[in-house]
Design an enzyme around this catalytic site. Structure first.
Site, mmCIF file in Angstrom:
data_model
loop_
_atom_site.group_PDB
_atom_site.id
_atom_site.type_symbol
_atom_site.label_atom_id
_atom_site.label_comp_id
_atom_site.label_asym_id
_atom_site.label_seq_id
_atom_site.Cartn_x
_atom_site.Cartn_y
_atom_site.Cartn_z
ATOM 1 N N HIS A 257 0.960 -1.246 -0.009
ATOM 2 C CA HIS A 257 0.036 -0.051 -0.056
ATOM 3 C C HIS A 257 0.973 1.228 -0.037
ATOM 4 O O HIS A 257 1.892 1.234 0.678
ATOM 5 C CB HIS A 257 -0.958 0.123 1.267
ATOM 6 C CG HIS A 257 -1.681 -0.910 1.676
ATOM 7 N ND1 HIS A 257 -1.372 -2.107 2.070
ATOM 8 C CD2 HIS A 257 -3.016 -1.211 1.469
ATOM 9 C CE1 HIS A 257 -2.262 -3.036 2.353
ATOM 10 N NE2 HIS A 257 -3.486 -2.236 1.919
ATOM 11 N N ASP B 219 2.301 1.951 3.327
ATOM 12 C CA ASP B 219 3.464 1.107 3.929
ATOM 13 C C ASP B 219 4.857 1.376 3.857
ATOM 14 O O ASP B 219 5.715 1.131 4.293
ATOM 15 C CB ASP B 219 3.183 -0.376 3.271
ATOM 16 C CG ASP B 219 1.781 -1.036 3.412
ATOM 17 O OD1 ASP B 219 1.047 -0.640 4.247
ATOM 18 O OD2 ASP B 219 1.474 -1.948 2.540
ATOM 19 N N GLU C 212 -10.496 -7.291 -4.602
ATOM 20 C CA GLU C 212 -10.257 -8.159 -3.760
ATOM 21 C C GLU C 212 -11.742 -8.159 -2.535
ATOM 22 O O GLU C 212 -11.672 -7.228 -1.813
ATOM 23 C CB GLU C 212 -9.245 -7.692 -2.692
ATOM 24 C CG GLU C 212 -8.938 -8.797 -1.757
ATOM 25 C CD GLU C 212 -7.523 -8.374 -0.762
ATOM 26 O OE1 GLU C 212 -6.372 -8.065 -1.348
ATOM 27 O OE2 GLU C 212 -7.440 -8.665 0.257
ATOM 28 N N GLU D 133 -8.694 -13.646 -1.342
ATOM 29 C CA GLU D 133 -7.994 -13.876 -0.041
ATOM 30 C C GLU D 133 -8.926 -15.200 0.644
ATOM 31 O O GLU D 133 -10.204 -14.995 0.904
ATOM 32 C CB GLU D 133 -7.924 -12.663 0.629
ATOM 33 C CG GLU D 133 -7.405 -12.904 2.202
ATOM 34 C CD GLU D 133 -7.117 -11.564 2.692
ATOM 35 O OE1 GLU D 133 -6.638 -10.750 2.130
ATOM 36 O OE2 GLU D 133 -7.190 -11.343 3.916
ATOM 37 N N HIS E 228 -11.032 -14.059 3.487
ATOM 38 C CA HIS E 228 -12.351 -13.088 3.162
ATOM 39 C C HIS E 228 -13.241 -14.393 2.604
ATOM 40 O O HIS E 228 -14.432 -14.049 2.954
ATOM 41 C CB HIS E 228 -11.781 -12.174 2.008
ATOM 42 C CG HIS E 228 -10.855 -10.990 2.605
ATOM 43 N ND1 HIS E 228 -10.427 -10.289 2.017
ATOM 44 C CD2 HIS E 228 -10.196 -10.894 3.769
ATOM 45 C CE1 HIS E 228 -9.555 -9.461 2.418
ATOM 46 N NE2 HIS E 228 -9.586 -9.706 3.469
ATOM 47 N N ASP F 26 -4.698 -13.901 -2.203
ATOM 48 C CA ASP F 26 -3.829 -13.298 -0.827
ATOM 49 C C ASP F 26 -3.853 -14.547 -0.005
ATOM 50 O O ASP F 26 -5.105 -15.134 0.363
ATOM 51 C CB ASP F 26 -4.817 -12.166 -0.368
ATOM 52 C CG ASP F 26 -4.097 -10.849 -0.593
ATOM 53 O OD1 ASP F 26 -3.497 -10.782 -1.619
ATOM 54 O OD2 ASP F 26 -4.676 -9.830 0.073
ATOM 55 N N ASP G 61 -10.779 -11.450 10.524
ATOM 56 C CA ASP G 61 -9.914 -11.593 9.714
ATOM 57 C C ASP G 61 -8.660 -11.798 10.396
ATOM 58 O O ASP G 61 -7.714 -11.026 10.759
ATOM 59 C CB ASP G 61 -10.002 -10.411 8.909
ATOM 60 C CG ASP G 61 -9.272 -10.798 7.288
ATOM 61 O OD1 ASP G 61 -8.818 -11.643 7.213
ATOM 62 O OD2 ASP G 61 -9.002 -9.492 6.708
ATOM 63 N N ASP H 178 -5.839 -13.354 9.374
ATOM 64 C CA ASP H 178 -4.780 -13.408 8.596
ATOM 65 C C ASP H 178 -3.628 -14.157 9.128
ATOM 66 O O ASP H 178 -2.423 -13.855 9.159
ATOM 67 C CB ASP H 178 -4.096 -11.811 8.512
ATOM 68 C CG ASP H 178 -5.115 -10.925 7.846
ATOM 69 O OD1 ASP H 178 -5.696 -11.588 6.470
ATOM 70 O OD2 ASP H 178 -4.967 -9.738 7.711
ATOM 71 N N ASP I 19 -0.559 -12.354 2.638
ATOM 72 C CA ASP I 19 -1.329 -11.388 3.284
ATOM 73 C C ASP I 19 -1.683 -12.101 4.700
ATOM 74 O O ASP I 19 -2.948 -12.342 4.946
ATOM 75 C CB ASP I 19 -2.735 -10.879 2.565
ATOM 76 C CG ASP I 19 -3.238 -9.646 3.187
ATOM 77 O OD1 ASP I 19 -2.704 -9.137 4.480
ATOM 78 O OD2 ASP I 19 -4.208 -9.103 2.647
#
Ligand code: XUL
Ligand code: CO
Length: 438
Positions: free
Chosen positions: A101, A104, A232, A268, A271, A296, A307, A309, A338
């Site tokens: 991003h 980031d 996404e 993802e 998700h 992802d 989420d 991750d 991710d």
């Protein structure tokens, strides 16, 4: 230059018997699987945000991991230290792609012009680092959910000024993605959704999101971006209801607004499961619509409703994912981790253990999916299951050469129809287990 991960060697492949935590057991980059080396089947990417930025902060506590990499946080020195750390990390693991991003990469300034200047500076530095390596950008994106101005969404915001800030960030993130040779550009609709219909014009908001995407496509193509744009999908979190709920919803949206030629899905795993699907389901829906672009790679926890991750550990899911990917002929995108280490896994070694786990899980998934396909029993079963459409009345239904009247007459002639063939789920599951563990 002094190493950042001083005690970590280049991670070798040592095979399934190895007990070395810093070695791959299954990811053997050059091993040929179904005619292609593993590294081409599995273009892994490092997610800048989790790996280089996130320190484990959660709702109840601050960072446990120190991601300062020897520099003061919030400075451009720190931004550069993250680049150094990221490249050393990717080289040591043989990861060939990264995703980012905008924010980031650099600390966001109060004034967007200053943020953009910082982005120019850091992307020059990243380009320099890329030289002489085969590390590339998988995709870029703009963070249009963190800054308080995006509290009501970006493209979907009620404020036209906020829409313009979103546009400005997309423009810059596209500039940087193109500068770094990115394969794709992602829209994750972080806050593109609503909390209550009492204050929301859903149609208006969705039209505006589509407008922002069209503007991005036009601009991207004008500066030479030839890659794919991705949506996404995610059903919720942070918003109660997000517009890109799942692959089917996002694909319908793209078609409705004429964006389907330029966009594909970035699916993802966590998700998909939040949407009440399996990971495989959303991959299949994308694939059959010609929209399986990128992945992802992570996993959720079915005991938790958010989420999480997590790094991919579930070999069943990875196998069924790779089954879909192989059947679809591969990805034009890649596998972006991710994923974040658990909060108590806060050391630099843990960062490597996590990628060894994730890469090995997908390598195993690839090997097992290839075996499932080569074994052929599942494909043969599915083909046979629909055999009644190969000839006779079934063939006429498929080719459209019949009428409701003819079908009704045919049913009359049967009297009581036979049951359809057994689904044989248990038999098919036992094949999967046999291939996984046999
Ligand atoms: C959030 C998420 C994002 C996107 C990029 O759930 O997955 O990190 O991948 O914005
Ligand atoms: Co994601």
């Amino acid at each position: 230059m002094k190493e950042i991960f001083e005690n970590i060697p280049v991670i070798p492949y040592e095979g399934p018997q190895s007990k070395n935590p810093l070695a791959f057991k299954f990811y053997d980059a050059d091993r040929i699987v179904m005619g292609k080396p593993m590294k081409e089947h599995l273009p892994f990417a490092m997610a800048w945000w989790h790996n280089l930025c996130a320190g484990g902060t959660d709702m109840f506590g601050r960072d446990t991991a120190d991601k300062s990499f020897g520099a003061e946080k919030g400075t451009m020195e720190h931004a550069k230290a993250k680049v150094d750390a990221g490249f050393e990390f990717m080289k040591k693991l043989g990861v060939k792609y990264f995703c980012f991003h905008d924010v980031d990469l650099v600390p966001e300034a109060d004034d967007i012009k200053e943020t953009n200047r910082r982005l120019d500076e850091i992307s020059d530095y990243i380009l320099e680092k890329m030289q002489g390596t085969d590390i590339k950008c998988l995709w870029g994106t703009a963070n249009m959910f963190g800054n308080p101005r995006f509290m009501n969404g970006a493209g979907s915001s009620n404020s036209a000024d906020v829409f313009c800030f979103a546009a400005a960030q997309v423009k810059k993130a596209l500039d940087i993605t193109v500068k770094l040779g990115g394969r794709g550009y992602v829209f994750w609709g972080g806050r593109e959704g609503y909390e209550t219909l009492l204050n929301t014009d859903v149609k208006f908001e969705q039209e505006n999101i589509a407008k922002l995407m069209h503007l991005a496509v036009d601009y991207g193509r004008s500066i030479g971006f030839t890659g794919d744009f991705y949506i996404e999908p995610k059903p919720k979190e942070p918003m109660k209801h997000q517009y890109d709920f799942d692959a089917a919803t996002a694909i319908g949206f793209l078609r409705q607004y004429g964006l389907d030629k330029d966009f594909k899905m970035n699916i993802e795993a966590n998700h998909a499961t939040l949407a009440g699907h399996t990971f495989q389901h959303d991959l299949r829906i994308s694939a059959i619509n010609g929209m399986l672009g990128s992945i992802d790679a992570n996993q959720g926890d079915l005991l938790l409703g958010w989420d999480t991750d997590e790094f991919p550990f579930n070999v069943y899911d990875a196998t069924m994912c790779m089954y879909e990917v192989l059947k679809a002929g591969g990805l034009t995108g890649g596998f972006n981790f991710d994923s974040k280490t658990r909060r108590p896994s806060y050391t630099m070694e843990d960062m490597f253990h996590a990628y060894v786990l994730g890469m090995d899980t997908f390598a195993l998934g690839l090997l097992k999916a290839a075996e499932l396909i080569e074994d052929g029993r599942i494909d043969a079963f599915i083909k046979d299951r629909y055999a009644s459409y190969q000839t006779g009345i079934g063939a006429k239904i498929r080719s459209g050469e019949t009428t409701l009247k003819e079908l009704a007459a045919y049913a009359d002639s049967l009297g009581a129809p036979a049951l359809p063939g057994s689904g044989r789920q248990e038999y098919l599951e036992s094949i999967v287990n046999q291939i996984l563990f046999g």
